[in-house]
Design a protein around this motif. Sequence first.
Motif, short mmCIF file in Angstrom:
data_model
loop_
_atom_site.label_atom_id
_atom_site.label_comp_id
_atom_site.label_asym_id
_atom_site.label_seq_id
_atom_site.Cartn_x
_atom_site.Cartn_y
_atom_site.Cartn_z
N ILE A 1 -9.63 -1.16 1.85
CA ILE A 1 -9.01 -2.48 1.66
C ILE A 1 -10.12 -3.50 1.59
O ILE A 1 -10.88 -3.68 2.54
CB ILE A 1 -8.04 -2.83 2.81
N LEU B 1 -8.70 5.41 1.70
CA LEU B 1 -8.25 4.07 1.35
C LEU B 1 -9.31 3.05 1.75
O LEU B 1 -9.84 3.10 2.85
CB LEU B 1 -6.94 3.76 2.09
N TYR C 1 -7.73 -0.98 -2.52
CA TYR C 1 -6.68 -2.00 -2.49
C TYR C 1 -7.37 -3.32 -2.23
O TYR C 1 -7.83 -3.59 -1.13
CB TYR C 1 -5.64 -1.71 -1.40
N ILE D 1 0.84 -1.20 0.00
CA ILE D 1 0.00 0.00 0.00
C ILE D 1 0.88 1.25 0.00
O ILE D 1 0.61 2.22 -0.73
CB ILE D 1 -0.96 0.00 1.20
N GLN E 1 2.03 2.20 -3.30
CA GLN E 1 1.03 2.79 -4.19
C GLN E 1 0.96 4.30 -4.07
O GLN E 1 0.22 4.97 -4.81
CB GLN E 1 -0.36 2.19 -3.90
N VAL F 1 -0.11 6.10 -1.40
CA VAL F 1 -1.28 6.59 -0.68
C VAL F 1 -0.82 7.62 0.35
O VAL F 1 0.06 7.34 1.16
CB VAL F 1 -2.01 5.44 0.04
#
Length: 279
Positions: free
Chosen positions: A188, A186, A213, A112, A115, A117
Motif C-alpha cells: 500500500i 500487497l 495499491y 483492496i 481487488q 487479493v
Amino acid sequence: MLSGGRELEVWGDPIDHSLSPRLHAAAYRELGLDWSYGRRRVSEASFSGEFAALGGTLRGLSLTMPLKALAFEAAVTRNRHGELSGAVNTLLLTEGGPHGFNTDVAGIAADIADQGVPHAERARIVGSGATATSALLALEILGVDEVEVAARRPEAAQALVELGRRLGVRVHTVGLDGHDGRPVALTIATLPGGVDLSPSVADALAADGGLLYDVVYGHWPTALAQAWQCRGARAVPGIGMLVQQALRQVRVFLTGSDEEPLPAEATVLASMHAAVTEA
C-alpha cells in the motif's frame, strides 16, 4: 437523535478538486433523497469559527485534510477507527453534539478486498504519514500479521510500530531503500502523488511487492505504479477507496451508523462508481 436537515457539505483546503459532491449526489439521487451536498473552503485556522457558526440546517460534514484531527477533537463520540487513528473524516451533527467517524480505513480495506487479493500474511506500507495509519488499520481488518513500513525517515514511523502493538500486528520500519527483500503479497503506497522516487528505489520495491495499491488517484500513474507496470505487475489507483469511504459516509448520514448497509446498496455503490469513472 438524527437531524432532519437535508444539507451536507465537504470542508477542506484546497477543496475545488474534491470529487465528494459528485459521489454523494449520485448516492442520494439513487436513494430518492432530495438532499444537497456542497463544498466549502475551510482552513485549519478558520475551522473553529466556521464550525461554531453552523446553524441547525446541516445534517453532516465530510472533512478532508488538513481538518481530520480538528474534527476528531470536535466530536463527542468517535467510532473505533476514529479513536485509533486520531482522525475523523465524517461528522454527523445531532442534537447531542457531533459524532465522528473515520470511514477511510474501512474504505481502503473494502476496495483492496474487491481487488481479489488473497490472504496476505505480510504486507508493506510505503510512507509514514496520516494515510499510513489508515492503511495499517485496514491491514488489520484484512488479517495481515506482519507489516513492513518503508519510509524516508524510519524514525518518523514509530507511532505505527506502537499502533501495531495495540492491534496485535508486527510492524517494523526501514528506509525506502532498505527493505528486507522478503516478498509481500500487497504493497500500500501512501505517498503524495507528486513525490519523486528514484527509479532504483521504485524498482526495488516493485521487485517483491505483490499487488500495488496506491491511494493516489489524481496523479496516475505514479512513479511506483510505473515501476510495477514495467515489470508487468498489477498496480491499482485509490479511486475505489474514495468511493467506498464515501459510501460509508452516506450510511452515517442516512442511518447514524457506518456499518448499517443502505437500501439496495449494490446499486447505490455502482452509481457512485459511475459518477467518478465515466467521462
